[in-house]
Scaffold this active site. Sequence first.
Site, PDB file in Angstrom:
ATOM      1  N   HIS A 125       0.822  -1.219   0.000  1.00 25.71           N
ATOM      2  CA  HIS A 125       0.000   0.000   0.000  1.00 25.71           C
ATOM      3  C   HIS A 125       0.857   1.272   0.000  1.00 25.71           C
ATOM      4  CE1 HIS A 125      -3.500  -2.568   1.783  1.00 25.71           C
ATOM      5  NE2 HIS A 125      -3.415  -2.667   0.483  1.00 25.71           N
ATOM      6  N   CYS A 133       5.204   8.588  -9.030  1.00 22.84           N
ATOM      7  CA  CYS A 133       4.677   9.120 -10.281  1.00 22.84           C
ATOM      8  C   CYS A 133       3.517   8.241 -10.731  1.00 22.84           C
ATOM      9  CB  CYS A 133       5.770   9.141 -11.342  1.00 22.84           C
ATOM     10  SG  CYS A 133       5.124   9.526 -12.982  1.00 22.84           S
ATOM     11  N   CYS A 163       9.665  11.511 -16.141  1.00 25.79           N
ATOM     12  CA  CYS A 163       8.774  11.473 -17.314  1.00 25.79           C
ATOM     13  C   CYS A 163       7.831  12.668 -17.379  1.00 25.79           C
ATOM     14  CB  CYS A 163       7.982  10.159 -17.327  1.00 25.79           C
ATOM     15  SG  CYS A 163       6.583  10.142 -16.206  1.00 25.79           S
ATOM     16  N   GLY A 200      -0.014 -10.085  12.282  1.00 22.14           N
ATOM     17  CA  GLY A 200      -0.781  -8.880  12.583  1.00 22.14           C
ATOM     18  C   GLY A 200      -1.724  -8.431  11.495  1.00 22.14           C
TER      19      GLY A 200
HETATM   20 ZN   LIG Z   1       7.211   9.423 -14.090  1.00 21.37          ZN
END
Ligand SMILES: [Zn+2]
Length: 287
Positions: A125, A133, A163, A200
């Site tokens: 996560h 990005c 990018c 857990g």
């Molecule tokens: Zn990127």
Amino acid sequence: MKELIEKAAKDLVNSNYAIALTGAGISTESGVPDFRSPSGIWTKDPEAEKRAYESYQKFLTNPKEYWEERLTSPSLLGDLEKVKPNPGHYALAELEKMGILKWVITQNVDNLHQRAGSKNVLEYHGNAFNLRCASCNARYDSKEYDLGKLREEGKLPPLCKKCGGKIKPDIVHFREPIPSDVAHQSLEEVWRCDLLLICGTSAAVYPFANLPRAARERRIERERKTELGLFVAEKIPAVTIIEVNAEPTPLTVGKISDYLIQGKTGEILPKIVEEIVALCQRSYPRN
Ligand SMILES: [Zn+2]
């Protein structure tokens, strides 16, 4: 309890490729709040949960406003820099150093596994200290971007240095797909392992919840000699699944796990490590 700890230690020593899956339970012992327990963040503030469901859509449709809101509202998890890894995190790092544990796949975003010394960590996560990005998945330490300055200059959202894509926090929002690189590698590790140590977590949140289930379905074929001396092929489970959790979970009830060691991860995991050290000393005594 003692017997189960000894069993887990033996199973780990005998494994060829063990991985751990971890969830909120291992970090609540460090004081990181969880989301769904009676004192969890969403339980106490259902409105915050509703807003969280909208976050990803907001980022997609209006990334500037998304970032404005984010930079002006307090963090739900509090100050994660102040919390410290607990003995459960250190025990998993120790198992990695021993060469037993190959990867930790965690749902936690708090960076505590790395701070405890684990090197191979897949953050299912994301990581609260990183940015990502949305186009190319490049990760950046949050400190690489002066978000306050970008806000003052009206230059939000931040843009990817590789990018030019839009940058979001690395943490995965509700309704946001798991970053493809992490999702792919997590599944590969689960297909590869022969022991899964689940710490857990009730593994109730999908798609993370698929990982133990995918492991459970794997079978290997082996030959067995019958009483008549004939060899027959039989399929047996490929993965031993051990749970360490404060209470039974759907994995326990649904017999996805082989056994549960019930209690605090911060107490049980160090005991398993101690038992492994004792086992190795018995096998290879130093004179
Ligand atoms: Zn990127």
